[in-house]
Design a protein around this motif. Structure first.
Motif, short mmCIF file in Angstrom:
data_model
loop_
_atom_site.label_atom_id
_atom_site.label_comp_id
_atom_site.label_asym_id
_atom_site.label_seq_id
_atom_site.Cartn_x
_atom_site.Cartn_y
_atom_site.Cartn_z
N ALA A 256 48.03 -4.63 -13.09
CA ALA A 256 48.93 -5.84 -14.23
C ALA A 256 47.85 -6.57 -14.37
O ALA A 256 47.99 -7.25 -15.75
CB ALA A 256 50.72 -5.93 -13.88
N THR B 72 53.34 0.43 -17.63
CA THR B 72 53.16 -0.13 -19.04
C THR B 72 52.20 -0.60 -18.54
O THR B 72 51.22 -1.21 -20.24
CB THR B 72 54.07 -1.19 -18.72
OG1 THR B 72 55.45 -0.58 -18.53
CG2 THR B 72 54.10 -2.85 -19.68
N ALA B 73 51.81 -1.28 -17.54
CA ALA B 73 49.89 -1.63 -17.82
C ALA B 73 48.87 -0.61 -18.16
O ALA B 73 47.62 -0.61 -19.14
CB ALA B 73 49.68 -2.36 -15.90
N LEU C 262 56.04 -7.19 -20.03
CA LEU C 262 55.51 -6.95 -18.39
C LEU C 262 55.38 -8.98 -18.45
O LEU C 262 55.35 -8.64 -16.59
CB LEU C 262 53.58 -7.00 -19.10
CG LEU C 262 52.72 -7.42 -17.81
CD1 LEU C 262 53.55 -6.33 -16.43
CD2 LEU C 262 51.44 -6.76 -17.99
N GLN D 22 56.60 -11.20 -14.33
CA GLN D 22 55.39 -11.93 -13.39
C GLN D 22 56.46 -13.28 -12.56
O GLN D 22 57.60 -14.30 -13.68
CB GLN D 22 55.10 -13.06 -14.18
CG GLN D 22 53.75 -13.18 -12.99
CD GLN D 22 52.36 -13.79 -13.88
OE1 GLN D 22 53.16 -15.09 -15.01
NE2 GLN D 22 51.68 -13.38 -13.53
N SER E 240 58.19 -1.28 -22.20
CA SER E 240 57.57 -0.87 -21.33
C SER E 240 57.38 0.79 -21.96
O SER E 240 57.78 1.37 -22.35
CB SER E 240 58.88 -1.19 -19.97
OG SER E 240 59.61 -0.32 -20.19
N GLN F 68 50.62 -4.12 -9.30
CA GLN F 68 50.45 -5.62 -9.61
C GLN F 68 48.59 -5.90 -9.86
O GLN F 68 48.03 -6.52 -10.54
CB GLN F 68 50.51 -6.23 -8.31
CG GLN F 68 49.71 -7.94 -8.59
CD GLN F 68 50.44 -8.72 -9.45
OE1 GLN F 68 52.34 -8.17 -9.41
NE2 GLN F 68 50.65 -10.55 -9.56
N THR G 87 55.94 -1.72 -14.05
CA THR G 87 55.28 -2.57 -14.59
C THR G 87 53.34 -1.28 -14.56
O THR G 87 53.09 -1.67 -15.13
CB THR G 87 54.60 -3.12 -13.52
OG1 THR G 87 56.27 -4.18 -12.93
CG2 THR G 87 53.86 -4.06 -13.23
#
Length: 471
Positions: free
Chosen positions: A238, A182-183, A212, A216, A162, A235, A179
């Motif tokens: 991601a 990382t996305a 990732l 979820q 990450s 969100q 999140t």
């Protein structure tokens, strides 16, 4: 005769003999031949093993590294969400994420909008990438800046795959959102053609993907640990990352994760037609843009996306502006239009099917070039990101004027020496203090990758008459 008489007498004697039921302990079996002789057949069953993708090992400096394989069906926990204080008391008892229904997965059908094809991501590598760079004005300087920026991102990746919004680099964000971080990094790597199966940064993308998908949960949500007002931003990002990666590779084990992210997005759309900080509750143009791009990426990748979700977005955009000749877009209904929301709103309209010759688009994009070009004294990478994309799709003289500054100014703002070599400083950026160095770096990279990151929507269409007047 004697034999016959003897046997008759014997039968009469036997007929008068009674047997008690208590003495019967045998079973009478009657066996008759079958009409057709049957032969048992042996049926062989073969279960083919499913080959999971080979994941690159994570260089673990600690005990918190991930396993070396992706679990295709991991045990996922439901979301525990801190309750927003701004909600009414009756709303505070509801966990909006856990209340979302699952979609059936059956699409009602999707329509291809202007220039939209399944090869949305096909210009990121090889000969096509070089052709697009030359056609749309990319230079060696822009490519060198991208290479330097990706090298910086690689150095910031943590041992578990990450990234962090806070650091270990200088000038990190005040708040953490793993999140989103990382996305954002994944999108930057993929924009330059890297996937978990190919490219210079194949290993980094694989490790990031591995991390990732483990975030979820059963309804598709991936940002449980983020702050309340940042969950849906994360969100949306991601969703883009997973859908783009699946669209670029069509790797079978990615599809369930990407599809579930799209299902969550469709289910979470608010009655107003957009998205904001909570599923099904309120809308703003900023969060809505991220979810639209995630769903469009999923649609282009061949995932199931309900077509009515896009019709609802159009209705929302009508409420925040864009209906008048020179009207821009606002963050929410009733607010003043801003340049960043106008750029985002126009890009959304392009993906929702607006024709290139609409005067609202020509004048809106023309105002960016004339009034708000890229200027390091007025840094706003969020605005630049959306304006660069919309103008690139539009093409023509307006794009050329914008790009003439963008391709010079952005590389010049990149740090060329020291420990942060390859990154962009968040100091003096409109949202830099909030997003930090990772944010400004990733958004700058997106702009410099624009030549090939997405195939242009209006390629080959003639300039509008109003644009000819502006030349």
């Amino acid at each position: 005769m004697l034999s016959t008489i003897f046997h008759l007498i014997l039968l009469l004697v036997l007929a008068f003999i009674t047997i008690s039921s208590e003495t019967v302990n045998g079973i009478l079996l009657t066996i008759t031949p079958a009409a057709v002789e049957t032969k048992p057949e042996l049926v062989q069953f073969s279960i083919e093993p499913i080959e999971l993708p080979e994941l690159a090992p994570v260089e673990a400096a600690s005990d918190h590294g991930l396993a070396s394989q992706v679990e295709v069906a991991p045990l996922l926990s439901e979301i525990t969400l801190a309750q927003p204080q701004a909600f009414a008391p009756e709303m505070s008892r509801i966990n909006p994420f856990s209340q979302l229904p699952k979609t059936s997965g059956a699409s009602l059908g999707t329509s291809q909008n202007v220039g939209e094809v399944s090869s949305m991501f096909s210009g990121r590598t090889g000969k096509k990438k070089q052709e697009l760079l030359a056609k749309y004005g990319g230079t060696q300087a822009t490519e060198d800046a991208v290479a330097l920026g990706l090298a910086w991102l690689k150095r910031q990746q943590r041992t578990n795959g990450s990234w962090s919004m806070r650091g270990p680099y200088r000038d990190g964000s005040l708040m953490e959102n793993e999140t989103a971080a990382t996305a954002m990094a994944m999108i930057a790597f993929m924009g330059a053609g890297n996937t978990h199966r190919s490219g210079k940064y194949e290993r980094e993308v694989m490790n990031a993907t591995q991390w990732l998908v483990k975030q979820q949960n059963r309804v598709g949500f991936m940002a449980e640990r983020a702050n309340d007002h940042e969950k849906m931003y994360a969100q949306g990002l991601a969703t883009i990352a997973l859908c783009e990666l699946y669209g670029m590779t069509h790797d079978y084990w990615l599809r369930p994760y990407a599809q579930l992210a799209c299902d969550f997005a469709v289910d979470a759309q608010s009655p107003q037609g957009g998205w904001r900080y909570q599923p099904k509750f309120d809308s703003d143009t900023s969060v809505t843009g991220w979810f639209l791009m995630g769903l469009k990426s999923g649609e282009a990748a061949g995932l199931d996306v309900d077509r009515y979700v896009f019709m609802n977005i159009e209705k929302y955009l009508d409420t925040v502006g864009g209906r008048g000749y020179d009207q821009g877009y606002s963050y929410q209904v009733g607010e003043e239009a801003t340049r960043s929301m106008t750029a985002e709103g126009l890009l959304c309209r392009q993906y929702l099917g607006w024709q290139r010759n609409r005067p609202e688009m020509t004048h809106g994009l023309g105002s960016f070039v004339a009034k708000d070009p890229i200027d390091r004294r007025d840094s706003d990478v969020y605005y630049w990101y959306y304006a660069t994309q919309a103008l690139h799709h539009y093409g023509g003289p307006l794009w050329q004027k914008w790009n003439d500054k963008m391709r010079v100014e952005l590389p010049a703002m990149q740090e060329k020496n020291g420990g942060e070599q390859g990154s962009w400083s968040p100091v003096n950026d409109a949202w830099g203090a909030y997003g930090g160095r990772l944010y400004t770096t990733c958004f700058s990279l997106y702009s410099l990758e624009v030549y090939y990151r997405h195939m242009p929507l209006y390629a080959g269409q003639a300039p509008a008459a109003a644009e000819e007047d502006d030349k």
